[in-house]
Enzyme design. Structure first.
Site, PDB file in Angstrom:
ATOM      1  CD  GLU A  90      -2.905   1.217   2.622  1.00 46.97           C
ATOM      2  OE1 GLU A  90      -3.557   1.865   2.974  1.00 46.97           O
ATOM      3  OE2 GLU A  90      -1.977   0.715   3.514  1.00 46.97           O
ATOM      4  CB  CYS A 112      -5.263  -1.425   4.878  1.00 48.17           C
ATOM      5  SG  CYS A 112      -4.158  -1.548   6.165  1.00 48.17           S
ATOM      6  CE  LYS A 140      -7.788   1.483   4.012  1.00 50.41           C
ATOM      7  NZ  LYS A 140      -5.786   1.707   4.702  1.00 50.41           N
TER       8      LYS A 140
END
Length: 285
Positions: free
Chosen positions: A43, A153, A116
């Site tokens: 990331e 994540c 995300k």
């Protein structure tokens, strides 16, 4: 058999973006030379993890998806090496900022972007200051190596994200990450929990999973986070196929038979026996 070799490089970030890009290119080349055809970078690999504190100047690091030189560079690299390459980057879209991944196919085509969905906010991980919640929804990409689902994540802690991608036809789940110590809880180690929850996603969906994470100590604004690496590749029963150390730069690789995984999913009947009629409460609470 549909064997696929996958790789999860992990490395420490420099304060110089150019050095990080060069290192990322080097590890992609090394992974491809070792036979990997799907390579997952960590990331926000272009920079150090700037979300440790809230500093407005870091918003200037964001670049648009269209015409982004980072994406162009790694799209060229993917085409040269014939690999599928998700490319994490910090995206600016109008007045919004997103934590994003551009998905590049093995011919260098940029298939699109995922933003995300789940944005954390804790001391050392001040992401709500920098990122808007993603507006793309979960996505699955048809690539030269198969159908891939990509989260980022904090998405990896939510079983709904993994299940949504599985229901959309993903054959393998990918999670680029940046996670390590908790500045306010110096004795706490989240690594076992981090690994276990993703292994659970693999097992619950009978689907292989790749997680990449950075290593190294990164100080910022009086705080520091020690990123614990431990990048890993899990098989469809949640078993560890390969795993990295907590503190070494390395390339974690494994070979997976996607056809055998598909047969395992069909044989178990987990998707056949789902009861969506009973799951409405998930949207009601």
């Amino acid at each position: 058999m549909r064997e696929l070799t996958v790789a999860a490089p992990q490395f420490a970030a420099s304060e110089e973006p150019s050095e990080n890009l060069d290192k990322a290119e080097a590890v992609v080349r090394a992974a491809a030379a070792g036979g990997a055809r799907l390579i997952l970078l960590q990331e926000l690999f272009e920079t150090r993890y700037f979300c440790i504190t809230e500093e407005p100047r870091h918003l200037g690091l964001a670049q648009p998806f269209e015409g982004n030189p980072l994406i162009a560079r790694f799209a060229d690299l993917a085409r040269e090496l014939g690999v599928v390459l998700p490319v994490p980057f910090f995206e600016k879209a109008g007045q919004a900022h997103f934590n994003s991944v551009a998905v590049v196919d093995a011919d260098g085509r940029v298939l699109g972007v995922y933003r995300k969905s789940h944005i954390p906010q804790n001391p050392g991980y001040e992401e709500k200051f920098y990122f808007s919640p993603g507006d793309t929804g979960f996505r699955v990409w048809e690539t030269a190596v198969g159908r891939i689902g990509v989260g980022i994540c904090w998405d990896q802690w939510f079983p709904e994200a993994a299940r949504a991608m599985a229901l959309m036809g993903a054959e393998i789940l990918l999670y680029p990450s940046a996670i390590g110590s908790e500045p306010e809880l110096p004795g706490y180690d989240s690594q076992p929990h981090w690994e276990t929850v993703m292994r659970g996603h693999a097992a619950a969906n009978l689907m292989p999973l790749v997680a990449s994470n950075r290593i190294g100590d990164e100080p910022q604004g009086g705080r520091e986070v020690m990123f614990y690496g431990s990048s890993f590749i899990a098989g469809p029963a949640g078993e560890i196929l390969a795993k990295g150390s907590r503190d070494r730069e390395e390339i974690v690789t494994a070979t997976i038979d996607l056809e055998a995984c598909a047969q395992m999913r069909a044989g178990w009947g987990l998707f056949r026996d789902r009861r969506p009629d009973l799951y409405g409460r998930l949207n009601a609470l």
